[in-house]
Design a protein around this motif. Structure first.
Motif, PDB file in Angstrom:
ATOM      1  N   PHE A 144       4.306   9.227  -2.645  1.00 21.22           N
ATOM      2  CA  PHE A 144       4.936   9.842  -3.936  1.00 21.22           C
ATOM      3  C   PHE A 144       4.147  10.954  -4.259  1.00 21.22           C
ATOM      4  O   PHE A 144       3.196  11.416  -3.887  1.00 21.22           O
ATOM      5  CB  PHE A 144       4.471   8.626  -5.190  1.00 21.22           C
ATOM      6  N   GLU A 145       4.949  11.825  -5.075  1.00 22.60           N
ATOM      7  CA  GLU A 145       4.326  13.079  -5.941  1.00 22.60           C
ATOM      8  C   GLU A 145       5.138  13.192  -7.111  1.00 22.60           C
ATOM      9  O   GLU A 145       6.107  12.948  -7.116  1.00 22.60           O
ATOM     10  CB  GLU A 145       4.424  14.197  -5.012  1.00 22.60           C
ATOM     11  N   ASP A 146       4.391  13.772  -8.060  1.00 27.59           N
ATOM     12  CA  ASP A 146       5.038  13.905  -9.615  1.00 27.59           C
ATOM     13  C   ASP A 146       5.692  12.642  -9.960  1.00 27.59           C
ATOM     14  O   ASP A 146       6.801  12.968 -10.679  1.00 27.59           O
ATOM     15  CB  ASP A 146       5.821  15.325  -9.346  1.00 27.59           C
ATOM     16  N   CYS A 147       5.137  11.483  -9.532  1.00 23.70           N
ATOM     17  CA  CYS A 147       5.826  10.308 -10.310  1.00 23.70           C
ATOM     18  C   CYS A 147       6.981   9.988  -9.895  1.00 23.70           C
ATOM     19  O   CYS A 147       7.692   9.021 -10.281  1.00 23.70           O
ATOM     20  CB  CYS A 147       5.786  10.392 -11.681  1.00 23.70           C
TER      21      CYS A 147
ATOM     22  N   PRO B  72      10.523  23.113   5.547  1.00 24.86           N
ATOM     23  CA  PRO B  72       9.570  24.125   5.875  1.00 24.86           C
ATOM     24  C   PRO B  72       9.330  24.994   4.882  1.00 24.86           C
ATOM     25  O   PRO B  72      10.408  25.473   4.320  1.00 24.86           O
ATOM     26  CB  PRO B  72      10.251  24.427   7.185  1.00 24.86           C
ATOM     27  N   GLY B  73       8.245  25.606   4.707  1.00 27.56           N
ATOM     28  CA  GLY B  73       7.840  26.870   3.762  1.00 27.56           C
ATOM     29  C   GLY B  73       7.642  26.265   2.605  1.00 27.56           C
ATOM     30  O   GLY B  73       7.416  27.155   1.698  1.00 27.56           O
ATOM     31  N   THR B  74       7.684  25.047   2.410  1.00 29.46           N
ATOM     32  CA  THR B  74       6.999  24.463   0.919  1.00 29.46           C
ATOM     33  C   THR B  74       5.838  23.368   1.177  1.00 29.46           C
ATOM     34  O   THR B  74       5.842  22.978   2.138  1.00 29.46           O
ATOM     35  CB  THR B  74       8.389  23.793   0.357  1.00 29.46           C
ATOM     36  N   ARG B  75       5.335  23.181   0.036  1.00 25.88           N
ATOM     37  CA  ARG B  75       4.348  22.238  -0.111  1.00 25.88           C
ATOM     38  C   ARG B  75       4.548  21.048  -0.766  1.00 25.88           C
ATOM     39  O   ARG B  75       4.013  20.014  -1.046  1.00 25.88           O
ATOM     40  CB  ARG B  75       2.901  22.827  -0.784  1.00 25.88           C
ATOM     41  N   LYS B  76       5.927  20.603  -0.698  1.00 26.60           N
ATOM     42  CA  LYS B  76       6.600  19.521  -1.358  1.00 26.60           C
ATOM     43  C   LYS B  76       6.946  18.719  -0.307  1.00 26.60           C
ATOM     44  O   LYS B  76       7.127  18.970   0.884  1.00 26.60           O
ATOM     45  CB  LYS B  76       7.881  19.738  -2.265  1.00 26.60           C
ATOM     46  N   GLY B  77       6.946  17.377  -0.413  1.00 30.21           N
ATOM     47  CA  GLY B  77       7.508  16.331   0.451  1.00 30.21           C
ATOM     48  C   GLY B  77       6.330  15.690   1.451  1.00 30.21           C
ATOM     49  O   GLY B  77       5.207  16.141   1.566  1.00 30.21           O
TER      50      GLY B  77
ATOM     51  N   VAL C  43       0.961  -1.339   0.079  1.00 32.83           N
ATOM     52  CA  VAL C  43       0.033  -0.114   0.027  1.00 32.83           C
ATOM     53  C   VAL C  43       0.950   1.090  -0.156  1.00 32.83           C
ATOM     54  O   VAL C  43       1.824   1.430   0.873  1.00 32.83           O
ATOM     55  CB  VAL C  43      -0.965   0.004   1.048  1.00 32.83           C
ATOM     56  N   ASN C  44       0.566   2.121  -0.827  1.00 33.27           N
ATOM     57  CA  ASN C  44       1.502   3.235  -1.156  1.00 33.27           C
ATOM     58  C   ASN C  44       0.299   4.498  -1.258  1.00 33.27           C
ATOM     59  O   ASN C  44      -0.612   4.381  -1.481  1.00 33.27           O
ATOM     60  CB  ASN C  44       2.181   3.457  -2.056  1.00 33.27           C
ATOM     61  N   ALA C  45       0.988   5.651  -0.705  1.00 25.78           N
ATOM     62  CA  ALA C  45       0.114   6.986  -0.596  1.00 25.78           C
ATOM     63  C   ALA C  45       0.773   8.044  -1.780  1.00 25.78           C
ATOM     64  O   ALA C  45       1.928   7.701  -1.815  1.00 25.78           O
ATOM     65  CB  ALA C  45       0.011   7.642   0.740  1.00 25.78           C
ATOM     66  N   LEU C  46      -0.125   8.789  -2.354  1.00 22.52           N
ATOM     67  CA  LEU C  46       0.441   9.884  -3.122  1.00 22.52           C
ATOM     68  C   LEU C  46      -0.233  11.158  -2.995  1.00 22.52           C
ATOM     69  O   LEU C  46      -1.346  11.297  -2.492  1.00 22.52           O
ATOM     70  CB  LEU C  46       0.428   9.207  -4.596  1.00 22.52           C
ATOM     71  N   MET C  47       0.404  11.978  -3.517  1.00 22.25           N
ATOM     72  CA  MET C  47      -0.225  13.288  -3.818  1.00 22.25           C
ATOM     73  C   MET C  47      -0.476  13.474  -5.363  1.00 22.25           C
ATOM     74  O   MET C  47       0.828  13.493  -6.137  1.00 22.25           O
ATOM     75  CB  MET C  47       0.894  14.508  -3.078  1.00 22.25           C
ATOM     76  N   PRO C  48      -1.729  13.807  -5.844  1.00 26.44           N
ATOM     77  CA  PRO C  48      -1.572  13.915  -7.261  1.00 26.44           C
ATOM     78  C   PRO C  48      -1.423  15.169  -7.886  1.00 26.44           C
ATOM     79  O   PRO C  48      -1.061  15.120  -9.053  1.00 26.44           O
ATOM     80  CB  PRO C  48      -3.103  13.481  -7.307  1.00 26.44           C
ATOM     81  N   GLY C  49      -1.370  16.259  -7.252  1.00 23.82           N
ATOM     82  CA  GLY C  49      -1.029  17.626  -7.598  1.00 23.82           C
ATOM     83  C   GLY C  49      -2.304  18.388  -7.641  1.00 23.82           C
ATOM     84  O   GLY C  49      -3.333  17.680  -7.194  1.00 23.82           O
ATOM     85  N   GLY C  50      -2.370  19.710  -7.929  1.00 26.75           N
ATOM     86  CA  GLY C  50      -3.600  20.351  -8.165  1.00 26.75           C
ATOM     87  C   GLY C  50      -4.102  20.263  -9.405  1.00 26.75           C
ATOM     88  O   GLY C  50      -3.804  20.418 -10.232  1.00 26.75           O
ATOM     89  N   ILE C  51      -5.268  19.826  -9.321  1.00 27.72           N
ATOM     90  CA  ILE C  51      -6.122  19.649 -10.529  1.00 27.72           C
ATOM     91  C   ILE C  51      -7.509  20.157 -10.345  1.00 27.72           C
ATOM     92  O   ILE C  51      -8.267  19.958  -9.132  1.00 27.72           O
ATOM     93  CB  ILE C  51      -6.274  18.154 -10.531  1.00 27.72           C
ATOM     94  N   ARG C  52      -8.160  21.123 -11.018  1.00 26.35           N
ATOM     95  CA  ARG C  52      -9.274  21.670 -10.817  1.00 26.35           C
ATOM     96  C   ARG C  52     -10.489  20.513 -11.070  1.00 26.35           C
ATOM     97  O   ARG C  52     -10.653  20.310 -12.147  1.00 26.35           O
ATOM     98  CB  ARG C  52      -9.787  22.847 -11.609  1.00 26.35           C
ATOM     99  N   THR C  53     -11.153  20.141 -10.050  1.00 30.47           N
ATOM    100  CA  THR C  53     -12.053  19.208 -10.188  1.00 30.47           C
ATOM    101  C   THR C  53     -13.324  19.591  -9.208  1.00 30.47           C
ATOM    102  O   THR C  53     -13.311  20.535  -8.611  1.00 30.47           O
ATOM    103  CB  THR C  53     -11.814  17.651  -9.842  1.00 30.47           C
TER     104      THR C  53
END
Length: 314
Positions: A274-277, A285-290, A212-222
């Motif tokens: 995972f994020e961005d493949c 700190p100060g970022t939305r990454k990771g 089982v793995n988790a991920l951040m898909p990115g910002g998508i307008r849905t």
């Protein structure tokens, strides 16, 4: 995790789900995609069907599910696209879905979700975002455990978000019975739960061949943002330390989900984010990454599993 063990792939934030799965044959594999009739769920299901999998769209709106299934059949030529009712906030609905499932299940994509909703409670008194995004998927995955184990090498995909950086699990008051309800904190907590589920589920189920793995898909307008105005979204991004969102298309947004579900590079790999493949590094700190350290904490993951099981048993 060290940099040397972190999984990287040839794909990027711009890659699409179709590009990620290109060359992978899923013939004979069976997949379930929750929320498969909207947003990135549609493109996740389309990519899996395009690679030959039998795909079940697990949806609240059966009409939308049928329209989506017909569209996927028309674009992929794969007639094995099915639709089944599932309301993750309704435990009877989840139980009915798992009871009706027959045979092995190779891929479970826990994609459906609700974001930053007004304070709402299920009949049990559970906060809606935690109940839908985590407890519903927890009940679904555990209810399908036997089917996943029967598949041999099954994968569960837990769609999280960078919003997990907004809140750990507040075990003392998960359902906002004492603290003031705040939509983004509630959403963030539920998305942290999605990551922690992957950590503990992999520990418990690895011997069954399930990862089982988790991920951040990115910002998508849905439609996920139906409760959120642009002003609120911008404010939330700024509060989380970001300077703005680079929007992805739904096809790009589905790419990391499909990568986690199908890439040979993840064979036997679980409990990661995972994020961005690519596998994400620690949040800076100060970022939305990771990924936040608390979202990969094995003790918190084990505690959340116990709390979730006890909550559902009441």
């Amino acid at each position: 995790m060290t940099e040397s063990t972190r999984i990287t792939t040839p794909f990027t934030a711009e890659s699409t789900a179709a590009e990620v799965v290109d060359g992978i044959d899923l013939t004979g594999r069976r997949a379930v995609v929750t929320g498969g009739a909207s947003g990135i769920g549609i493109e996740t299901a389309r990519a899996l069907a395009g690679a030959g999998a039998e795909v079940t769209l697990a949806v609240r709106d059966l009409g939308a599910g049928e329209r989506t299934a017909n569209d996927i059949v028309a674009t992929t030529g794969n007639k094995q696209v099915l639709v089944a009712p599932l309301d993750l906030a309704d435990q009877a609905s989840v139980a009915a879905f798992t009871a009706a499932w027959d045979g092995p299940l190779h891929l479970l994509v826990n994609n459906a979700g609700v974001m930053a909703s007004p304070e709402t409670r299920t009949p049990e008194g559970w906060e809606l975002q935690f109940a839908t995004n985590h407890l519903g998927h927890f009940a679904l995955a555990t209810g399908l455990h036997r089917a996943l184990a029967a598949a041999g090498g099954a994968r569960v995909v837990s769609v999280s978000s960078s919003a997990h950086l907004r809140s750990p699990i507040v075990f003392e008051d998960i359902h906002f019975r004492e603290r003031v309800y705040e939509p983004w904190s509630a959403y963030g907590q539920s998305k942290t739960a999605n990551v922690l589920f992957g950590v503990e589920a992999t520990r418990r189920w690895e011997s069954d061949g399930i990862t089982v793995n988790a991920l951040m898909p990115g910002g998508i307008r849905t439609n996920l943002q139906r409760h959120v105005s642009q002003e609120d979204l911008d404010r939330a991004v700024a509060a989380a330390g970001g300077s703005g969102i680079t929007w992805k298309t739904p096809e790009q947004g589905a790419a990391t989900s499909v990568l986690v579900a199908t890439s040979p590079l993840l064979e036997g790999v679980g409990g990661r984010y995972f994020e961005d493949c690519d596998e994400a590094g620690p949040n800076q700190p100060g970022t939305r990454k990771g990924v936040a350290a608390y979202a990969l904490d094995p003790e918190a993951a084990a505690r959340l599993w116990q709390v979730s099981a006890e909550t559902l048993a009441r």
